[in-house]
Each structure stands twice: as structure tokens, then as C-alpha cells.
Scaffold this active site. Structure first.
Site, PDB file in Angstrom:
ATOM      1  N   PHE A  56       0.832  -1.170   0.078  1.00 30.92           N
ATOM      2  CA  PHE A  56      -0.086   0.110  -0.021  1.00 30.92           C
ATOM      3  C   PHE A  56       0.930   1.299   0.129  1.00 30.92           C
ATOM      4  O   PHE A  56       1.836   1.240   0.804  1.00 30.92           O
ATOM      5  CB  PHE A  56      -0.808   0.128   1.311  1.00 30.92           C
ATOM      6  CG  PHE A  56      -1.699   1.456   1.538  1.00 30.92           C
ATOM      7  CD1 PHE A  56      -2.732   1.444   0.962  1.00 30.92           C
ATOM      8  CD2 PHE A  56      -1.080   2.517   2.079  1.00 30.92           C
ATOM      9  CE1 PHE A  56      -3.474   2.734   1.082  1.00 30.92           C
ATOM     10  CE2 PHE A  56      -1.501   3.766   2.069  1.00 30.92           C
ATOM     11  CZ  PHE A  56      -2.973   3.921   1.581  1.00 30.92           C
ATOM     12  N   GLU A  57       0.681   2.149  -0.952  1.00 26.68           N
ATOM     13  CA  GLU A  57       1.230   3.408  -0.851  1.00 26.68           C
ATOM     14  C   GLU A  57       0.542   4.567  -1.516  1.00 26.68           C
ATOM     15  O   GLU A  57      -0.288   4.154  -2.760  1.00 26.68           O
ATOM     16  CB  GLU A  57       2.592   3.690  -1.723  1.00 26.68           C
ATOM     17  CG  GLU A  57       3.897   2.692  -1.291  1.00 26.68           C
ATOM     18  CD  GLU A  57       4.985   2.644  -2.380  1.00 26.68           C
ATOM     19  OE1 GLU A  57       4.844   2.406  -3.482  1.00 26.68           O
ATOM     20  OE2 GLU A  57       6.048   2.625  -1.609  1.00 26.68           O
TER      21      GLU A  57
END
Ligand code: GDP
Ligand code: MN
Length: 349
Positions: free
Chosen positions: A235-236
């Protein structure tokens, strides 16, 4: 009244929920997914959740990248699921192969040795290309050059709460450049010399090291050694112009020349995290408590019962990893002098 609500004759709409199409300015932003054709059903599940919880209101684009051409089924299914425009890119060979300076014999020995020591993905060539690509190349693909902001999504992830505001706009309005939901300690066997290369970079490029950085997140002794804390990069939400900037590119070039993507098994998560920790001001890194997320084997379930109810979360708060011993998120709160969210000591509410 109660009966009417229970039988569903009055709508149960979150007070903060924008209409199915949110008004207001759009950010220059896209989702981005690296995937194989065989990932289709696992990425379909991720997309469905991202759409249901967020993107059905905002209709951001989605860029798919692959080292091989995407097949028709992959394109058809993903285009049907995404409410924004979809784009499909094939990664050029130079971005998914061994650089010339890599000693093939040495790299092969490392893989054999890591296989024997049962290090996760230790024997894999493709995993190493993937980590190098996510570290140094995804943000430079022609399709990505059109955007300023990205949100990375992997196959088989879950979102457990509504996201009723534009997370990209939040990043821009609050001058954030990088963000995370889960943090932990990296397997030291995969990165034994990453910090040596980082120290070399710091010495060669002191001009790139930010005042007020997050060294305290990465090191317990002022930078002499790495404590292996990193933000998970599956996740970013982040700023592409930062990744394309000279400081980040100089850092990547230093690492790539040292060869640790192949002579060890450097992951893109510690690479992005160390870069964010040293090249950004600590205020530029954001922790999204309200984005509830799962990627095997860890869950981020927001701390605070009222928040979970308001956001219609379906995660079990007992699964929340943030305050467990192997998480680095407490450390992030401490170095930023941030009070931990109310209720963090007693997740089981
Ligand atoms: P993990 O999360 O570290 O266990 O690794 P994953 O298997 O989830 O891989 C990370 C990301 O890279 C996912 O989005 C995968 O779909 C993608 N990926 C991994 N290997 C390859 C590959 O060989 N080719 C392509 N096109 N994508 C890959
Ligand atoms: Mn994954």
C-alpha cells in the site's frame, strides 16, 4: 421509527458520504498495479473493494503494468470493474533485467544459498526484477508520466472502511509526499548491506538529506546502524514527482550500482522507506489510520471504536497490527511527537 430503520425503509447513509459522484476538483492521480495475467482474479477482488470503499465516488484512473503483454481477459475484466479510465503498459526489457555490471555467477550463488537457507523469495529472479522495478522504474513508465500522484494496489488486498474524502487531495493539501498504513521490521537476511550503501549515499550526497528527517524511525543510534523498520509498500499513496526528483534518483542509482537487488534481495519497501525517511521532512510522511487494510498476513484496522462505526468498517479490531511488538508504527508516532489514537491500549472494544 426503530422499526422503519430496521426494515430498511429509511436509508442508512453515512453523514459524511459524498454523492456517488463527488464534486470538486480532481487531482492528477492514478491507481497503479503491477501484475501478471494470472493475477486477474486476485486483482479483481482488490479493485472491487477499492471501488466500493473509495473510487466509486471519485473515478480515478488505473494504470496496469506488466513485464509481458496483458491478455484480453485481463483488460476486459479490469476495465469493467474500474470506474475511471484504465491504461495498460508493457515494461521495457531494460527495466526488468540484470544491469550489465551484475556478475551473473555471483548472483546465482546467492540465490542457491538463499534457497538453502529458506529465505522467502530468496531463489527467485523475477521477484528481484519486481523489487528493482518498484524501487526505480514504475514512476518513470510513459503512462505514469501523465500523473503527479499514485496509489499502489496489489492483488488480494482488502479495504475494510469507507474512505469518504479524496485521499490524494488530502496528501496535496497537507503537503504530504509519502504515506503508509502498516510498518514492521524487515528480514535482515534480505538486506545485510543496504544500510552500508545508504551511508555511502549520505556521505556522497549530504545535500539530499533533509533537515528534520525521520532518521529516528530508521535508526536507534543516530544513523550508525539500521533498525530494519520500514513502511510496507504494497500500500502506498505518494507523490510521483518526488520519486522522479534528483535526490530519489541519485539514491536509487547508488543502490543499483552496488548490486544488492541481485547480490542480496533488497525489497522496494525498505528502499522507499529509507528514501522517505532521509530525503523528506518527517511531516511529509503520513500514516492513514482511517484506511483499513489487509495484505497477507497483516491487518491495519483503525484504532477508535467511534471511527470504525462512522466509517462502516468490517475489520476485527483485535487483528490490528499497529501496536503489536513487531510493528514500527509506535516509533513513527514517537518521533513525530504525535499522541497515539485514543483507545490504542485496548483494541478489543
Ligand atoms: P509479496 O507481496 O512481497 O509477497 O509479492 P507479490 O507476489 O504480491 O508481488 C508484488 C507485486 O508485484 C504484485 O502486484 C504482483 O502482482 C507483482 N508481481 C510479482 N512478480 C511479478 C512478475 O513476475 N511479473 C509481473 N508482471 N508482476 C509481478
Ligand atoms: Mn503482495
Amino acid at each position: 421509527e426503530e422499526v422503519a430503520a430496521a426494515t430498511g425503509s429509511s436509508p442508512n447513509v453515512s453523514p459524511g458520504l459524498p454523492p456517488a459522484t463527488a464534486g470538486g476538483p480532481r487531482m492528477n492521480a492514478t491507481f497503479v498495479t503491477l501484475a501478471r495475467n494470472t493475477d486477474i482474479w486476485d486483482i479483481a477482488r482488490s479493485i472491487r473493494q477499492v471501488e466500493d470503499r473509495f473510487n466509486r465516488k471519485f473515478h480515478y484512473d488505473w494504470v496496469f503494468l506488466n513485464d509481458k503483454p496483458f491478455d484480453e481477459q485481463f483488460k476486459k475484466v479490469t476495465t469493467a470493474l474500474v470506474s475511471g479510465k484504465t491504461h495498460y503498459g508493457e515494461i521495457p526489457k531494460e527495466h526488468w533485467s540484470f544491469p550489465d555490471h551484475i556478475d551473473q555467477e555471483r548472483a546465482k550463488k546467492v540465490r542457491e544459498d538463499m534457497a538453502q537457507r529458506k529465505i522467502i523469495y530468496g531463489d527467485s529472479v523475477s521477484y528481484r526484477h519486481m523489487c528493482r522495478f518498484e524501487s526505480g522504474f514504475f514512476f518513470r513508465q510513459p503512462l505514469m508520466l501523465n500523473y503527479e500522484w499514485y496509489w499502489r494496489v496489489e492483488p488480494s488486498v482488502e479495504l475494510f472502511c469507507d474512505i469518504d474524502y479524496d485521499a490524494f487531495k488530502f496528501m496535496a493539501d497537507n503537503k504530504k509526499k509519502y504515506s503508509f498504513v502498516l510498518s514492521l521490521y524487515e528480514y535482515v537476511e534480505t538486506i545485510p548491506t543496504l544500510w552500508d550503501s545508504t551511508k555511502k549515499f549520505m556521505k556522497e550526497h549530504p545535500e539530499h538529506i533533509s533537515e528534520g528527517n525521520s532518521m529516528g524511525f530508521l535508526s536507534d543510534d543516530g544513523g550508525a546502524t539500521y533498525n530494519h523498520c520500514h513502511m510496507w509498500s504494497n500500500f502506498e499513496i505518494g507523490n510521483l514527482d518526488w520519486l522522479r526528483s534528483k535526490p530519489y534518483m541519485d539514491y536509487f542509482e547508488t543502490l543499483d550500482k552496488d548490486g544488492g537487488f541481485f547480490y542480496e534481495r533488497w525489497g522496494d519497501a525498505p528502499v522507499h522507506s529509507i528514501a522517505a525517511g532521509l530525503l523528506l521532512k518527517k511531516e511529509e510522511i503520513h500514516f492513514f489510520n482511517d484506511i483499513a487494510y489487509y495484505h497477507v498476513p497483516f491487518t491495519h484496522c483503525p484504532t477508535g471504536q467511534q471511527k470504525r462505526l462512522d466509517l462502516k468498517c468490517h475489520c476485527n479490531p483485535k487483528d490490528n497490527f499497529d501496536w503489536k511488538g513487531y510493528s514500527c508504527t509506535s516509533r513513527y508516532f514517537e518521533i513525530n511527537n504525535m499522541p497515539k489514537p485514543e483507545g490504542y491500549e485496548m483494541e478489543q472494544d
